[in-house]
Design a protein around this motif. Structure first.
Motif, PDB file in Angstrom:
ATOM      1  N   PHE A  25       0.480 -13.302   0.626  1.00 59.07           N
ATOM      2  CA  PHE A  25       0.168 -12.407  -0.494  1.00 59.07           C
ATOM      3  C   PHE A  25      -1.334 -12.361  -0.743  1.00 59.07           C
ATOM      4  O   PHE A  25      -1.914 -11.290  -0.943  1.00 59.07           O
ATOM      5  N   LEU A  26      -1.973 -13.519  -0.740  1.00 58.78           N
ATOM      6  CA  LEU A  26      -3.419 -13.567  -0.975  1.00 58.78           C
ATOM      7  C   LEU A  26      -4.185 -12.860   0.135  1.00 58.78           C
ATOM      8  O   LEU A  26      -5.153 -12.135  -0.129  1.00 58.78           O
ATOM      9  N   GLU A  27      -3.748 -13.051   1.363  1.00 61.98           N
ATOM     10  CA  GLU A  27      -4.393 -12.378   2.490  1.00 61.98           C
ATOM     11  C   GLU A  27      -4.258 -10.862   2.363  1.00 61.98           C
ATOM     12  O   GLU A  27      -5.205 -10.117   2.596  1.00 61.98           O
ATOM     13  N   GLU A  28      -3.075 -10.405   1.981  1.00 61.06           N
ATOM     14  CA  GLU A  28      -2.847  -8.971   1.817  1.00 61.06           C
ATOM     15  C   GLU A  28      -3.676  -8.417   0.662  1.00 61.06           C
ATOM     16  O   GLU A  28      -4.207  -7.309   0.742  1.00 61.06           O
ATOM     17  N   GLN A  29      -3.805  -9.196  -0.394  1.00 61.70           N
ATOM     18  CA  GLN A  29      -4.580  -8.758  -1.554  1.00 61.70           C
ATOM     19  C   GLN A  29      -6.045  -8.540  -1.189  1.00 61.70           C
ATOM     20  O   GLN A  29      -6.700  -7.681  -1.765  1.00 61.70           O
ATOM     21  N   GLU A  30      -6.538  -9.268  -0.220  1.00 67.83           N
ATOM     22  CA  GLU A  30      -7.931  -9.140   0.192  1.00 67.83           C
ATOM     23  C   GLU A  30      -8.129  -8.093   1.277  1.00 67.83           C
ATOM     24  O   GLU A  30      -9.260  -7.815   1.664  1.00 67.83           O
ATOM     25  N   SER A  31      -7.058  -7.486   1.764  1.00 71.35           N
ATOM     26  CA  SER A  31      -7.166  -6.504   2.844  1.00 71.35           C
ATOM     27  C   SER A  31      -7.760  -5.192   2.344  1.00 71.35           C
ATOM     28  O   SER A  31      -7.691  -4.856   1.160  1.00 71.35           O
ATOM     29  N   ALA A  32      -8.334  -4.459   3.269  1.00 71.23           N
ATOM     30  CA  ALA A  32      -8.928  -3.161   2.942  1.00 71.23           C
ATOM     31  C   ALA A  32      -7.866  -2.157   2.495  1.00 71.23           C
ATOM     32  O   ALA A  32      -8.095  -1.346   1.597  1.00 71.23           O
ATOM     33  N   GLU A  33      -6.682  -2.238   3.109  1.00 71.77           N
ATOM     34  CA  GLU A  33      -5.611  -1.297   2.756  1.00 71.77           C
ATOM     35  C   GLU A  33      -5.143  -1.496   1.313  1.00 71.77           C
ATOM     36  O   GLU A  33      -4.919  -0.540   0.586  1.00 71.77           O
ATOM     37  N   PHE A  34      -5.027  -2.763   0.895  1.00 71.71           N
ATOM     38  CA  PHE A  34      -4.639  -3.041  -0.483  1.00 71.71           C
ATOM     39  C   PHE A  34      -5.734  -2.588  -1.443  1.00 71.71           C
ATOM     40  O   PHE A  34      -5.451  -2.051  -2.518  1.00 71.71           O
ATOM     41  N   GLY A  35      -6.989  -2.785  -1.048  1.00 73.53           N
ATOM     42  CA  GLY A  35      -8.107  -2.308  -1.858  1.00 73.53           C
ATOM     43  C   GLY A  35      -8.070  -0.798  -2.037  1.00 73.53           C
ATOM     44  O   GLY A  35      -8.350  -0.283  -3.116  1.00 73.53           O
ATOM     45  N   GLU A  36      -7.709  -0.085  -0.959  1.00 73.18           N
ATOM     46  CA  GLU A  36      -7.576   1.374  -1.045  1.00 73.18           C
ATOM     47  C   GLU A  36      -6.452   1.777  -1.989  1.00 73.18           C
ATOM     48  O   GLU A  36      -6.584   2.732  -2.750  1.00 73.18           O
ATOM     49  N   LEU A  37      -5.339   1.052  -1.918  1.00 74.75           N
ATOM     50  CA  LEU A  37      -4.215   1.335  -2.808  1.00 74.75           C
ATOM     51  C   LEU A  37      -4.636   1.126  -4.263  1.00 74.75           C
ATOM     52  O   LEU A  37      -4.368   1.966  -5.120  1.00 74.75           O
ATOM     53  N   ARG A  38      -5.306   0.043  -4.523  1.00 76.10           N
ATOM     54  CA  ARG A  38      -5.771  -0.248  -5.876  1.00 76.10           C
ATOM     55  C   ARG A  38      -6.765   0.812  -6.349  1.00 76.10           C
ATOM     56  O   ARG A  38      -6.704   1.280  -7.482  1.00 76.10           O
ATOM     57  N   ARG A  39      -7.667   1.220  -5.463  1.00 71.96           N
ATOM     58  CA  ARG A  39      -8.648   2.255  -5.808  1.00 71.96           C
ATOM     59  C   ARG A  39      -7.966   3.600  -6.087  1.00 71.96           C
ATOM     60  O   ARG A  39      -8.335   4.313  -7.025  1.00 71.96           O
ATOM     61  N   ARG A 105       2.947  10.812  -3.749  1.00 74.29           N
ATOM     62  CA  ARG A 105       2.153  11.284  -2.615  1.00 74.29           C
ATOM     63  C   ARG A 105       1.220  10.226  -2.043  1.00 74.29           C
ATOM     64  O   ARG A 105       1.087  10.115  -0.837  1.00 74.29           O
ATOM     65  N   LYS A 106       0.549   9.497  -2.929  1.00 73.47           N
ATOM     66  CA  LYS A 106      -0.534   8.631  -2.456  1.00 73.47           C
ATOM     67  C   LYS A 106      -0.270   7.142  -2.600  1.00 73.47           C
ATOM     68  O   LYS A 106      -0.752   6.362  -1.786  1.00 73.47           O
ATOM     69  N   LEU A 107       0.440   6.732  -3.628  1.00 73.17           N
ATOM     70  CA  LEU A 107       0.606   5.300  -3.866  1.00 73.17           C
ATOM     71  C   LEU A 107       1.831   4.728  -3.170  1.00 73.17           C
ATOM     72  O   LEU A 107       1.756   3.691  -2.507  1.00 73.17           O
ATOM     73  N   ASP A 108       2.975   5.370  -3.337  1.00 71.43           N
ATOM     74  CA  ASP A 108       4.222   4.836  -2.806  1.00 71.43           C
ATOM     75  C   ASP A 108       4.212   4.654  -1.287  1.00 71.43           C
ATOM     76  O   ASP A 108       4.665   3.612  -0.796  1.00 71.43           O
ATOM     77  N   PRO A 109       3.707   5.623  -0.503  1.00 73.72           N
ATOM     78  CA  PRO A 109       3.689   5.401   0.952  1.00 73.72           C
ATOM     79  C   PRO A 109       2.824   4.204   1.351  1.00 73.72           C
ATOM     80  O   PRO A 109       3.219   3.406   2.203  1.00 73.72           O
ATOM     81  N   ARG A 110       1.668   4.059   0.717  1.00 72.01           N
ATOM     82  CA  ARG A 110       0.801   2.912   1.029  1.00 72.01           C
ATOM     83  C   ARG A 110       1.453   1.603   0.614  1.00 72.01           C
ATOM     84  O   ARG A 110       1.383   0.614   1.345  1.00 72.01           O
ATOM     85  N   ALA A 111       2.069   1.602  -0.559  1.00 71.70           N
ATOM     86  CA  ALA A 111       2.732   0.387  -1.039  1.00 71.70           C
ATOM     87  C   ALA A 111       3.904   0.021  -0.134  1.00 71.70           C
ATOM     88  O   ALA A 111       4.140  -1.165   0.140  1.00 71.70           O
ATOM     89  N   ALA A 112       4.626   1.015   0.355  1.00 69.63           N
ATOM     90  CA  ALA A 112       5.754   0.750   1.252  1.00 69.63           C
ATOM     91  C   ALA A 112       5.275   0.145   2.570  1.00 69.63           C
ATOM     92  O   ALA A 112       5.917  -0.761   3.117  1.00 69.63           O
ATOM     93  N   GLU A 113       4.141   0.625   3.075  1.00 74.27           N
ATOM     94  CA  GLU A 113       3.580   0.055   4.306  1.00 74.27           C
ATOM     95  C   GLU A 113       3.203  -1.404   4.101  1.00 74.27           C
ATOM     96  O   GLU A 113       3.503  -2.260   4.947  1.00 74.27           O
ATOM     97  N   ILE A 114       2.549  -1.682   2.996  1.00 76.45           N
ATOM     98  CA  ILE A 114       2.143  -3.051   2.697  1.00 76.45           C
ATOM     99  C   ILE A 114       3.373  -3.941   2.546  1.00 76.45           C
ATOM    100  O   ILE A 114       3.429  -5.044   3.078  1.00 76.45           O
ATOM    101  N   LYS A 115       4.375  -3.443   1.845  1.00 71.65           N
ATOM    102  CA  LYS A 115       5.604  -4.217   1.636  1.00 71.65           C
ATOM    103  C   LYS A 115       6.293  -4.523   2.958  1.00 71.65           C
ATOM    104  O   LYS A 115       6.700  -5.661   3.208  1.00 71.65           O
TER     105      LYS A 115
END
Length: 122
Positions: A25-39, A105-115
């Motif tokens: 979880f911590l590693e994913e939180q620091e990833s660029a993809e998670f940062g993009e989702l948060r942004r 459109r933008k959040l759910d697909p990214r969150a599903a990939e991360i999950k």
């Protein structure tokens, strides 16, 4: 029942999903993809929240300090205060609708990939 839930087992016992480790979880939180989702979430939610709070405060201030203006009759017994008050409700529903579209459109697909990545690595 969620659409991505595993099918029930044949023996009737439920299978619980495998949980990723805290390190994953911590590693994913620091990833660029998670940062993009948060942004993507913040760039939508924060400006609309600020705009709505300002709009609401304008209504409250006008109600308190511009009574004559708010009491101006527009037609029949309908005055400015009533129209702006109803516009508050309309704005709330509009923002909720816009957010649901943005999330789909933008959040759910990214969150599903991360999950799925987290569950696959668990």
């Amino acid at each position: 029942m969620t659409p991505d839930a595993p099918p029930p087992s044949q023996d009737g016992s439920e299978q619980s999903p495998v949980m990723p480790s805290a390190e994953a979880f911590l590693e994913e939180q620091e990833s660029a993809e998670f940062g993009e989702l948060r942004r993507a979430h913040r760039s939508f939610a924060f400006p609309l929240t600020v705009a709505f709070v300002l709009w609401y405060l304008l209504y409250v201030l006008l109600s308190n300090y511009a009574g004559d203006f708010m009491g101006t009759k527009l037609f029949g017994n309908i005055n400015v205060a009533l129209v702006l008050g109803l516009a508050q409700f309309a704005t709330t529903f509009l923002i909720a609708w816009l957010y649901s579209r943005h999330a789909a459109r933008k959040l759910d697909p990214r969150a599903a990939e991360i999950k799925s990545r987290l569950e696959a690595g668990a």
